[in-house]
Design a protein around this motif. Structure first.
Motif, PDB file in Angstrom:
ATOM      1  N   ALA A   1      47.496  43.833  22.799  1.00 42.33           N
ATOM      2  CA  ALA A   1      47.931  42.480  23.139  1.00 42.33           C
ATOM      3  C   ALA A   1      49.019  42.005  22.184  1.00 42.33           C
ATOM      4  N   GLY A   2      48.829  42.234  20.892  1.00 41.26           N
ATOM      5  CA  GLY A   2      49.825  41.813  19.916  1.00 41.26           C
ATOM      6  C   GLY A   2      51.150  42.513  20.113  1.00 41.26           C
ATOM      7  N   GLU A   3      51.103  43.819  20.388  1.00 41.14           N
ATOM      8  CA  GLU A   3      52.344  44.568  20.589  1.00 41.14           C
ATOM      9  C   GLU A   3      53.048  44.130  21.871  1.00 41.14           C
ATOM     10  N   LEU A   4      52.276  43.866  22.929  1.00 39.77           N
ATOM     11  CA  LEU A   4      52.882  43.400  24.179  1.00 39.77           C
ATOM     12  C   LEU A   4      53.618  42.079  23.956  1.00 39.77           C
ATOM     13  N   LEU A   5      52.974  41.148  23.282  1.00 40.71           N
ATOM     14  CA  LEU A   5      53.606  39.852  23.055  1.00 40.71           C
ATOM     15  C   LEU A   5      54.859  39.988  22.194  1.00 40.71           C
ATOM     16  N   THR A   6      54.830  40.868  21.226  1.00 45.01           N
ATOM     17  CA  THR A   6      56.020  41.104  20.402  1.00 45.01           C
ATOM     18  C   THR A   6      57.165  41.651  21.252  1.00 45.01           C
ATOM     19  N   ARG A   7      56.848  42.608  22.120  1.00 42.04           N
ATOM     20  CA  ARG A   7      57.886  43.188  22.982  1.00 42.04           C
ATOM     21  C   ARG A   7      58.478  42.123  23.911  1.00 42.04           C
ATOM     22  N   LEU A   8      57.616  41.315  24.494  1.00 46.47           N
ATOM     23  CA  LEU A   8      58.100  40.290  25.416  1.00 46.47           C
ATOM     24  C   LEU A   8      58.973  39.267  24.688  1.00 46.47           C
ATOM     25  N   ALA A   9      58.544  38.850  23.521  1.00 43.92           N
ATOM     26  CA  ALA A   9      59.329  37.882  22.749  1.00 43.92           C
ATOM     27  C   ALA A   9      60.689  38.467  22.385  1.00 43.92           C
ATOM     28  N   ASP A  10      60.728  39.733  22.009  1.00 45.39           N
ATOM     29  CA  ASP A  10      61.996  40.381  21.647  1.00 45.39           C
ATOM     30  C   ASP A  10      62.928  40.478  22.854  1.00 45.39           C
ATOM     31  N   LEU A  11      62.371  40.843  24.010  1.00 47.47           N
ATOM     32  CA  LEU A  11      63.188  40.938  25.216  1.00 47.47           C
ATOM     33  C   LEU A  11      63.763  39.569  25.589  1.00 47.47           C
ATOM     34  N   GLN A  12      62.940  38.549  25.504  1.00 53.71           N
ATOM     35  CA  GLN A  12      63.427  37.209  25.830  1.00 53.71           C
ATOM     36  C   GLN A  12      64.461  36.725  24.821  1.00 53.71           C
ATOM     37  N   ALA A  13      64.283  37.064  23.560  1.00 52.95           N
ATOM     38  CA  ALA A  13      65.264  36.675  22.543  1.00 52.95           C
ATOM     39  C   ALA A  13      66.602  37.346  22.794  1.00 52.95           C
ATOM     40  N   ALA A  14      66.572  38.515  23.451  1.00 53.28           N
ATOM     41  CA  ALA A  14      67.804  39.235  23.781  1.00 53.28           C
ATOM     42  C   ALA A  14      68.389  38.777  25.108  1.00 53.28           C
ATOM     43  N   GLY A  15      67.797  37.743  25.712  1.00 49.73           N
ATOM     44  CA  GLY A  15      68.323  37.189  26.951  1.00 49.73           C
ATOM     45  C   GLY A  15      67.855  37.889  28.206  1.00 49.73           C
ATOM     46  N   GLN A  16      66.817  38.718  28.100  1.00 51.53           N
ATOM     47  CA  GLN A  16      66.325  39.460  29.249  1.00 51.53           C
ATOM     48  C   GLN A  16      65.122  38.773  29.888  1.00 51.53           C
ATOM     49  N   VAL A  17      64.904  39.089  31.147  1.00 50.01           N
ATOM     50  CA  VAL A  17      63.727  38.626  31.876  1.00 50.01           C
ATOM     51  C   VAL A  17      62.780  39.819  31.980  1.00 50.01           C
TER      52      VAL A  17
END
Length: 251
Positions: free
Chosen positions: A24-40
């Motif tokens: 769960a922690g790794e998933l949330l980190t990945r999602l936050a990073d993708l969103q910070a890079a402007g991705q959906v």
């Protein structure tokens, strides 16, 4: 340019609870990073006991993660073709465990018996959804593995597992109830930049060992058929096996 995909990474946690928290922690980190890079972000969810534990941890950890779940696109690897309110539905379990709590709004469920007359009709409708709203693949695809080595609803020796040139397939006579299901095909599942296999408990140990063995067939162990993006595309895929100690015991 051909890129050889990396060898699977194996992450072993001491217990199912620790495994759920780590994933769960790794998933949330990945999602936050993708969103910070402007991705959906586009993610694929799975069902099962360990998945439900992970989902509950996602709900618990989400408030501090910074993830905007309103802009995460959610898909399912497979679904039981039952009534929409059946406790067997993966989508219902995921909504109850975390999707509704975190405010996910772009959730693409597979058909139920209330929205399609057959698994074939449901599979065709889901394929249309993927083509209309997918981005060409998953940023993170999560898959459970059954004791028999199946993934999604692609079972050993079952004709549905041999489906080609399709996004989704209707499954009849599943060896695991309920008998009628809808599943993404190998071709669709392999459109993933990151594949995470999830397994907990000694009942999964043999299947995990067979899936990771140097030799073996996809027909006998369908989990061997999910390798992420074709290396000929030039994209190397990350493949991680998230296991607890018991599931890793035969490695």
């Amino acid at each position: 340019m051909n890129v050889v995909p990396p060898s699977p990474r194996i992450e072993v946690q001491p217990s199912p609870e620790a495994l759920a928290t780590a994933v769960a922690g790794e998933l949330l980190t990945r999602l936050a990073d993708l969103q910070a890079a402007g991705q959906v972000p586009q993610i694929g969810l799975t069902g099962g006991t360990i998945a439900e534990a992970i989902h509950r941890e996602v709900a618990r950890l989400s408030p501090a993660s910074g993830v905007d779940w309103g802009t995460v696109v959610v898909w399912f690897g497979d679904e039981r073709f039952v009534a929409p309110d059946s406790p067997d539905r993966n989508a219902g379990q995921a909504r109850a465990a975390f999707l509704d709590a975190v405010g996910a709004t772009q959730v693409h469920e597979m058909a139920s018996t209330a929205t399609a007359s057959s698994v074939e009709e449901g599979a065709a409708a889901y394929a249309d959804l993927v083509r209309a709203h997918g981005s060409g693949g998953f940023d993170v695809l999560m898959l459970g593995i059954g004791p028999d080595g199946h993934v999604a609803s692609l079972f050993p020796g079952h004709p549905a597992a041999a489906t080609t040139d399709a996004v989704a397939v209707g499954v009849h006579d599943s060896p695991k109830p309920p008998p009628d299901r809808i599943s993404l095909t190998f071709e669709c599942l392999n459109r993933a930049d990151t594949v995470w296999f999830l397994a907990a408990g000694d009942g999964k140990a043999d299947a995990v060992a067979r899936a990771l063995a140097p030799e073996g067939s996809v027909t006998a162990t369908p989990a061997r058929g999910v390798t992420g993006r074709d290396p000929a595309s030039g994209t190397a895929t990350e493949i991680t096996w998230w296991l607890d100690t018991a599931a890793a015991s035969a490695l």
